[in-house]
Design a protein around this motif. Structure first.
Motif, PDB file in Angstrom:
ATOM      1  N   SER A  41       0.855  -1.188   0.000  1.00 52.71           N
ATOM      2  CA  SER A  41       0.000   0.000   0.000  1.00 52.71           C
ATOM      3  C   SER A  41       0.889   1.235   0.000  1.00 52.71           C
ATOM      4  CB  SER A  41      -0.893   0.002   1.248  1.00 52.71           C
ATOM      5  OG  SER A  41      -0.090   0.231   2.414  1.00 52.71           O
ATOM      6  N   GLY A  42       0.300   2.374  -0.265  1.00 53.76           N
ATOM      7  CA  GLY A  42       1.059   3.622  -0.216  1.00 53.76           C
ATOM      8  C   GLY A  42       1.669   3.853   1.153  1.00 53.76           C
ATOM      9  N   LEU A  43       0.919   3.556   2.202  1.00 50.93           N
ATOM     10  CA  LEU A  43       1.435   3.727   3.555  1.00 50.93           C
ATOM     11  C   LEU A  43       2.625   2.799   3.793  1.00 50.93           C
ATOM     12  CD1 LEU A  43       1.300   5.065   6.309  1.00 50.93           C
ATOM     13  CD2 LEU A  43      -0.445   3.377   6.969  1.00 50.93           C
ATOM     14  N   GLN A  44       2.547   1.565   3.311  1.00 52.14           N
ATOM     15  CA  GLN A  44       3.660   0.627   3.480  1.00 52.14           C
ATOM     16  C   GLN A  44       4.905   1.104   2.728  1.00 52.14           C
ATOM     17  OE1 GLN A  44       1.447  -2.807   2.110  1.00 52.14           O
ATOM     18  NE2 GLN A  44       1.431  -3.701   4.173  1.00 52.14           N
ATOM     19  N   VAL A  45       4.727   1.674   1.551  1.00 49.72           N
ATOM     20  CA  VAL A  45       5.861   2.206   0.784  1.00 49.72           C
ATOM     21  C   VAL A  45       6.511   3.363   1.543  1.00 49.72           C
ATOM     22  CG1 VAL A  45       6.507   3.485  -1.302  1.00 49.72           C
ATOM     23  CG2 VAL A  45       5.031   1.468  -1.472  1.00 49.72           C
ATOM     24  N   LEU A  46       5.707   4.296   1.999  1.00 51.37           N
ATOM     25  CA  LEU A  46       6.255   5.455   2.708  1.00 51.37           C
ATOM     26  C   LEU A  46       6.876   5.057   4.038  1.00 51.37           C
ATOM     27  CD1 LEU A  46       3.462   8.014   1.852  1.00 51.37           C
ATOM     28  CD2 LEU A  46       5.821   8.037   1.011  1.00 51.37           C
ATOM     29  N   GLN A  47       6.273   4.090   4.724  1.00 54.10           N
ATOM     30  CA  GLN A  47       6.846   3.626   5.989  1.00 54.10           C
ATOM     31  C   GLN A  47       8.180   2.922   5.736  1.00 54.10           C
ATOM     32  OE1 GLN A  47       5.478   4.317   9.194  1.00 54.10           O
ATOM     33  NE2 GLN A  47       7.595   3.759   9.642  1.00 54.10           N
ATOM     34  N   ALA A  48       8.276   2.157   4.642  1.00 51.92           N
ATOM     35  CA  ALA A  48       9.545   1.513   4.284  1.00 51.92           C
ATOM     36  C   ALA A  48      10.613   2.562   3.988  1.00 51.92           C
ATOM     37  CB  ALA A  48       9.352   0.575   3.096  1.00 51.92           C
ATOM     38  N   MET A  49      10.212   3.667   3.385  1.00 56.49           N
ATOM     39  CA  MET A  49      11.150   4.760   3.139  1.00 56.49           C
ATOM     40  C   MET A  49      11.598   5.373   4.465  1.00 56.49           C
ATOM     41  SD  MET A  49      10.604   8.085   0.696  1.00 56.49           S
ATOM     42  CE  MET A  49      10.028   7.049  -0.637  1.00 56.49           C
ATOM     43  N   LEU A  50      10.650   5.626   5.335  1.00 59.07           N
ATOM     44  CA  LEU A  50      10.954   6.209   6.640  1.00 59.07           C
ATOM     45  C   LEU A  50      11.839   5.279   7.467  1.00 59.07           C
ATOM     46  CD1 LEU A  50      10.290   8.782   8.211  1.00 59.07           C
ATOM     47  CD2 LEU A  50       8.257   7.655   9.073  1.00 59.07           C
ATOM     48  N   ASP A  51      11.678   3.981   7.298  1.00 60.45           N
ATOM     49  CA  ASP A  51      12.486   2.987   8.030  1.00 60.45           C
ATOM     50  C   ASP A  51      13.858   2.769   7.400  1.00 60.45           C
ATOM     51  OD1 ASP A  51      10.363   2.624   9.764  1.00 60.45           O
ATOM     52  OD2 ASP A  51       9.652   0.784   8.804  1.00 60.45           O
ATOM     53  N   GLY A  52      14.102   3.364   6.221  1.00 60.04           N
ATOM     54  CA  GLY A  52      15.384   3.203   5.556  1.00 60.04           C
ATOM     55  C   GLY A  52      15.468   1.994   4.655  1.00 60.04           C
ATOM     56  N   GLU A  53      14.375   1.259   4.495  1.00 62.23           N
ATOM     57  CA  GLU A  53      14.337   0.085   3.627  1.00 62.23           C
ATOM     58  C   GLU A  53      14.295   0.480   2.151  1.00 62.23           C
ATOM     59  OE1 GLU A  53      11.255  -3.478   2.509  1.00 62.23           O
ATOM     60  OE2 GLU A  53      11.087  -2.591   4.507  1.00 62.23           O
ATOM     61  N   LEU A  54      13.592   1.560   1.845  1.00 65.61           N
ATOM     62  CA  LEU A  54      13.531   2.103   0.489  1.00 65.61           C
ATOM     63  C   LEU A  54      14.234   3.463   0.485  1.00 65.61           C
ATOM     64  CD1 LEU A  54       9.833   1.313  -0.527  1.00 65.61           C
ATOM     65  CD2 LEU A  54      11.905   0.084  -1.208  1.00 65.61           C
ATOM     66  N   PRO A  55      14.850   3.830  -0.634  1.00 66.34           N
ATOM     67  CA  PRO A  55      15.597   5.096  -0.657  1.00 66.34           C
ATOM     68  C   PRO A  55      14.675   6.311  -0.695  1.00 66.34           C
ATOM     69  CG  PRO A  55      15.574   4.095  -2.840  1.00 66.34           C
ATOM     70  CD  PRO A  55      14.926   3.107  -1.911  1.00 66.34           C
ATOM     71  N   PRO A  56      15.152   7.413  -0.093  1.00 66.88           N
ATOM     72  CA  PRO A  56      14.402   8.667  -0.198  1.00 66.88           C
ATOM     73  C   PRO A  56      14.636   9.284  -1.576  1.00 66.88           C
ATOM     74  CG  PRO A  56      16.443   9.044   0.958  1.00 66.88           C
ATOM     75  CD  PRO A  56      16.374   7.563   0.683  1.00 66.88           C
ATOM     76  N   ALA A  57      13.717  10.119  -1.995  1.00 63.50           N
ATOM     77  CA  ALA A  57      13.842  10.794  -3.287  1.00 63.50           C
ATOM     78  C   ALA A  57      15.057  11.719  -3.287  1.00 63.50           C
ATOM     79  CB  ALA A  57      12.578  11.587  -3.588  1.00 63.50           C
ATOM     80  N   PRO A  58      15.813  11.756  -4.381  1.00 61.67           N
ATOM     81  CA  PRO A  58      16.994  12.624  -4.456  1.00 61.67           C
ATOM     82  C   PRO A  58      16.698  14.104  -4.220  1.00 61.67           C
ATOM     83  CG  PRO A  58      17.013  11.035  -6.252  1.00 61.67           C
ATOM     84  CD  PRO A  58      15.677  10.902  -5.570  1.00 61.67           C
ATOM     85  N   ILE A  59      15.511  14.569  -4.568  1.00 63.07           N
ATOM     86  CA  ILE A  59      15.165  15.976  -4.394  1.00 63.07           C
ATOM     87  C   ILE A  59      15.268  16.396  -2.927  1.00 63.07           C
ATOM     88  CG2 ILE A  59      12.660  15.592  -4.177  1.00 63.07           C
ATOM     89  CD1 ILE A  59      14.173  18.534  -6.081  1.00 63.07           C
ATOM     90  N   ALA A  60      15.022  15.467  -2.007  1.00 69.03           N
ATOM     91  CA  ALA A  60      15.077  15.796  -0.583  1.00 69.03           C
ATOM     92  C   ALA A  60      16.489  16.217  -0.164  1.00 69.03           C
ATOM     93  CB  ALA A  60      14.593  14.618   0.252  1.00 69.03           C
ATOM     94  N   ARG A  61      17.496  15.545  -0.702  1.00 67.69           N
ATOM     95  CA  ARG A  61      18.871  15.940  -0.373  1.00 67.69           C
ATOM     96  C   ARG A  61      19.212  17.262  -1.062  1.00 67.69           C
ATOM     97  NH1 ARG A  61      24.020  12.052  -0.790  1.00 67.69           N
ATOM     98  NH2 ARG A  61      23.292  11.808  -2.912  1.00 67.69           N
ATOM     99  N   THR A  62      18.807  17.398  -2.313  1.00 64.85           N
ATOM    100  CA  THR A  62      19.111  18.617  -3.064  1.00 64.85           C
ATOM    101  C   THR A  62      18.562  19.854  -2.357  1.00 64.85           C
ATOM    102  OG1 THR A  62      19.053  17.374  -5.132  1.00 64.85           O
ATOM    103  CG2 THR A  62      18.787  19.764  -5.298  1.00 64.85           C
ATOM    104  N   LEU A  63      17.338  19.760  -1.837  1.00 64.70           N
ATOM    105  CA  LEU A  63      16.679  20.922  -1.225  1.00 64.70           C
ATOM    106  C   LEU A  63      16.698  20.897   0.303  1.00 64.70           C
ATOM    107  CD1 LEU A  63      13.658  21.452  -3.642  1.00 64.70           C
ATOM    108  CD2 LEU A  63      15.917  22.537  -3.653  1.00 64.70           C
ATOM    109  N   ASP A  64      17.363  19.912   0.889  1.00 62.36           N
ATOM    110  CA  ASP A  64      17.530  19.792   2.342  1.00 62.36           C
ATOM    111  C   ASP A  64      16.197  19.760   3.094  1.00 62.36           C
ATOM    112  OD1 ASP A  64      18.768  19.419   4.758  1.00 62.36           O
ATOM    113  OD2 ASP A  64      19.457  21.490   4.960  1.00 62.36           O
ATOM    114  N   PHE A  65      15.396  18.746   2.736  1.00 59.71           N
ATOM    115  CA  PHE A  65      14.204  18.469   3.521  1.00 59.71           C
ATOM    116  C   PHE A  65      14.083  16.958   3.688  1.00 59.71           C
ATOM    117  CE2 PHE A  65      12.413  18.652  -0.807  1.00 59.71           C
ATOM    118  CZ  PHE A  65      11.560  17.560  -0.838  1.00 59.71           C
ATOM    119  N   ILE A  66      13.221  16.537   4.601  1.00 58.88           N
ATOM    120  CA  ILE A  66      13.167  15.126   4.965  1.00 58.88           C
ATOM    121  C   ILE A  66      11.751  14.728   5.382  1.00 58.88           C
ATOM    122  CG2 ILE A  66      13.823  15.595   7.356  1.00 58.88           C
ATOM    123  CD1 ILE A  66      15.516  13.033   7.270  1.00 58.88           C
ATOM    124  N   LEU A  67      11.363  13.522   5.021  1.00 55.48           N
ATOM    125  CA  LEU A  67      10.105  12.948   5.507  1.00 55.48           C
ATOM    126  C   LEU A  67      10.308  12.596   6.974  1.00 55.48           C
ATOM    127  CD1 LEU A  67       7.256  11.700   5.037  1.00 55.48           C
ATOM    128  CD2 LEU A  67       8.439   9.597   4.350  1.00 55.48           C
TER     129      LEU A  67
END
Length: 180
Positions: A41-67
């Motif tokens: 589910s979308g929540l499972q994808v985002l939670q996996a990102m938050l847990d470090g299992e899936l990579p964060p979007a590159p734009i977050a590093r470029t613009l210095d923001f974080i989920l």
């Protein structure tokens, strides 16, 4: 007499502690492979990102923001306004603000989608209320779903500082669809 800055200091301390907890998991940005998303589910994808299992979007590093936070129908992103984000007028560019708000409303919609569904933004409306400068230590874009149907979802977000100052707010309309 109580210190009027104390509540702000407490909020900022909590925001920074959460950021310090999450940031190490986001060391290597990238894009998840399709097979990593199947059946989630979308929540499972985002939670996996938050847990470090899936990579964060590159734009977050470029613009210095974080989920920072995700729940069903809700997503919170935190950003650090910096001089590198300034426009020629000496304040943070509206595009940086819009990107944080767009991320929070889009991910709020994403967090409410079942497995096998995706979305795309049809419309983003941003209202800028107060200028942001690098003197603001952090801002949060706090997004939440207003309505989610089978084909269309709407969400709203507020961009706030740790003292509760409202800098901008946004709404979005997203098309819900099957992945290609």
């Amino acid at each position: 007499m109580s210190d009027p800055a104390a509540p702000t200091d407490d909020v900022l301390a909590r925001w920074l502690a959460r950021e310090a907890e999450v940031r190490p998991r986001f060391a290597t940005p990238g894009v998840a492979r399709p097979e990593q998303l199947v059946g989630r589910s979308g929540l499972q994808v985002l939670q996996a990102m938050l847990d470090g299992e899936l990579p964060p979007a590159p734009i977050a590093r470029t613009l210095d923001f974080i989920l920072l936070e995700v729940a069903h129908g809700r997503a919170v992103f935190q950003g650090r306004p910096a001089f590198d984000h300034y426009n020629p007028l000496g304040t943070v560019h509206g595009g940086w603000i819009a990107t944080l708000l767009d991320s929070s409303v889009g991910c709020a919609i994403h967090s409410a989608l079942p497995a096998g569904k995706t979305y795309t933004t049809l419309e983003l409306k941003v209202n800028y209320v107060k200028a942001v400068t690098e003197r603001v230590p952090r801002v949060q874009a706090q997004g939440e779903v207003i309505h989610l149907g089978g084909r269309v979802g709407t969400a709203q977000a507020r961009l706030v500082g740790p003292d509760g100052t409202l800098f901008a707010h946004a709404s979005t309309t997203c098309l819900v669809m099957d992945p290609r």
